[in-house]
Design a protein around this motif. Sequence first.
Motif, mmCIF file in Angstrom:
data_model
loop_
_atom_site.group_PDB
_atom_site.id
_atom_site.type_symbol
_atom_site.label_atom_id
_atom_site.label_comp_id
_atom_site.label_asym_id
_atom_site.label_seq_id
_atom_site.Cartn_x
_atom_site.Cartn_y
_atom_site.Cartn_z
ATOM 1 N N MET A 1 0.820 -1.203 0.000
ATOM 2 C CA MET A 1 0.000 0.000 0.000
ATOM 3 C C MET A 1 0.861 1.264 0.000
ATOM 4 O O MET A 1 0.498 2.282 -0.598
ATOM 5 N N ARG A 2 2.011 1.198 0.644
ATOM 6 C CA ARG A 2 2.914 2.344 0.650
ATOM 7 C C ARG A 2 3.439 2.630 -0.758
ATOM 8 O O ARG A 2 3.557 3.790 -1.160
ATOM 9 N N THR A 3 3.726 1.576 -1.513
ATOM 10 C CA THR A 3 4.173 1.789 -2.894
ATOM 11 C C THR A 3 3.037 2.347 -3.746
ATOM 12 O O THR A 3 3.276 3.135 -4.661
ATOM 13 N N ALA A 4 1.792 1.965 -3.431
ATOM 14 C CA ALA A 4 0.644 2.535 -4.144
ATOM 15 C C ALA A 4 0.522 4.022 -3.846
ATOM 16 O O ALA A 4 0.245 4.839 -4.747
ATOM 17 N N CYS A 5 0.731 4.390 -2.602
ATOM 18 C CA CYS A 5 0.702 5.793 -2.209
ATOM 19 C C CYS A 5 1.769 6.586 -2.974
ATOM 20 O O CYS A 5 1.503 7.672 -3.488
ATOM 21 N N ASP A 6 2.956 6.022 -3.067
ATOM 22 C CA ASP A 6 4.038 6.676 -3.811
ATOM 23 C C ASP A 6 3.696 6.796 -5.293
ATOM 24 O O ASP A 6 4.027 7.806 -5.939
ATOM 25 N N ALA A 7 3.049 5.775 -5.853
ATOM 26 C CA ALA A 7 2.676 5.808 -7.272
ATOM 27 C C ALA A 7 1.640 6.905 -7.544
ATOM 28 O O ALA A 7 1.666 7.545 -8.606
ATOM 29 N N ILE A 8 0.731 7.116 -6.605
ATOM 30 C CA ILE A 8 -0.229 8.216 -6.748
ATOM 31 C C ILE A 8 0.507 9.540 -6.816
ATOM 32 O O ILE A 8 0.217 10.403 -7.660
ATOM 33 N N GLY A 9 1.498 9.714 -5.940
ATOM 34 C CA GLY A 9 2.304 10.929 -5.979
ATOM 35 C C GLY A 9 3.040 11.099 -7.289
ATOM 36 O O GLY A 9 3.135 12.211 -7.829
ATOM 37 N N LYS A 10 3.541 9.998 -7.841
ATOM 38 C CA LYS A 10 4.269 10.064 -9.111
ATOM 39 C C LYS A 10 3.349 10.472 -10.251
ATOM 40 O O LYS A 10 3.715 11.285 -11.109
ATOM 41 N N LEU A 11 2.131 9.916 -10.288
ATOM 42 C CA LEU A 11 1.192 10.277 -11.339
ATOM 43 C C LEU A 11 0.795 11.740 -11.217
ATOM 44 O O LEU A 11 0.742 12.469 -12.220
ATOM 45 N N ASN A 12 0.515 12.191 -10.005
ATOM 46 C CA ASN A 12 0.181 13.605 -9.811
ATOM 47 C C ASN A 12 1.305 14.511 -10.295
ATOM 48 O O ASN A 12 1.064 15.526 -10.963
ATOM 49 N N GLN A 13 2.533 14.135 -9.954
ATOM 50 C CA GLN A 13 3.678 14.943 -10.368
ATOM 51 C C GLN A 13 3.814 14.943 -11.885
ATOM 52 O O GLN A 13 4.064 15.992 -12.502
ATOM 53 N N GLY A 14 3.616 13.783 -12.502
ATOM 54 C CA GLY A 14 3.754 13.689 -13.947
ATOM 55 C C GLY A 14 2.706 14.481 -14.693
ATOM 56 O O GLY A 14 2.980 15.038 -15.768
ATOM 57 N N LEU A 15 1.489 14.562 -14.137
ATOM 58 C CA LEU A 15 0.402 15.285 -14.791
ATOM 59 C C LEU A 15 0.291 16.728 -14.307
ATOM 60 O O LEU A 15 -0.500 17.510 -14.851
ATOM 61 N N GLY A 16 1.049 17.057 -13.274
ATOM 62 C CA GLY A 16 1.056 18.430 -12.785
ATOM 63 C C GLY A 16 -0.208 18.844 -12.062
ATOM 64 O O GLY A 16 -0.546 20.036 -12.027
ATOM 65 N N ARG A 17 -0.884 17.878 -11.449
ATOM 66 C CA ARG A 17 -2.125 18.190 -10.723
ATOM 67 C C ARG A 17 -2.488 17.007 -9.834
ATOM 68 O O ARG A 17 -1.905 15.927 -9.959
ATOM 69 N N LYS A 18 -3.481 17.213 -8.958
ATOM 70 C CA LYS A 18 -4.010 16.102 -8.167
ATOM 71 C C LYS A 18 -4.998 15.332 -9.037
ATOM 72 O O LYS A 18 -6.139 15.753 -9.205
#
Length: 321
Positions: A99-116
């Motif tokens: 689940m921690r890696t899933a949390c990190d992946a959410i952060g990566k997608l947000n960063q890549g798309l420049g938004r939440k």
Amino acid sequence: MNYFVGSYATSPAWEQWDAEAEHAYFAQLKAMPNLQGLEHPFTGTLHPHDDDWFIANVSPDWQFVFTCVPGTMGALGKNPHFGIASDDEEGRQAALDFMRTACDAIGKLNQGLGRKAVKAIEIQTAPNRSQASGSAKSLKASLATMLNWDWHGADIVIEHCDAFTPDHAPAKGFLSLEDEIAVVSELNQTQQANLGILINWGRSAIETMSTAGVLAHIEKVKAQGLLKGLMFSGVTDQESPYGIWKDTHMPAAKNPSVAFGAEHSLLTEQEIHRSLAACGNALTQDSIIGIKLGVRPKDADLESRVGYNHAALTMIERFFK
């Protein structure tokens, strides 16, 4: 209303990666006017094959709901004690690491798309209790830990899967809906959390072996003010390429008003509308409403893959007109 599509279930490139085929598939999905975004499978990394490709090829306007069920089922295949509700401490900690890696992946997608970009993460209360011990106490401990993490704007939602029952062999066999409701309600009260529960139509039908059971599950969750959404996957009680009472994401049933449908599916347009009506005023623009459909044969063409999704969304949309 706008909807989520569990696109991986009908993807031409899920079992064997093919960037060109997935690009063509995404292009068709982007043309759907009422698509809010994707229910996205989390298996351990942001994308099962290529994180950068995924960020570059999704619509810049899509929202996402991560689902942890593909990764959870994969982990259970190696370790039956894996799960956030596991009474085996090593298995529970392994699930928390996941689940921690899933949390990190959410952060990566947000960063890549420049938004939440991620609305919620759907988590499941493994393990399969026909094979290992799981409990509400262990689930509560795991969720209490997860609530301390920064989820980058995503809500934590339990997707109820069919619970263990001695009456028949389970597809998932996770915690009971009553246990999930009790834990979520307590943590919302004691920690001012915003946890909720999502009903998957097919999995509730499998658990109760009835379409009426889905309505009962919706009512139970709604009565506690915890209903976050409803995802439609079909199921059948008859011989079919999708199996009998199997969690294979059978498409909605055929009817004269749509071009694509699965024979013998219990997920009819009438049942879709009954389920949405049961949600009542718990359904808002913020609710997660969508579909996750498999396709048979597995080598079906792109037109069929998109067509099943379009047909099911058309059935849902008619309820709101």
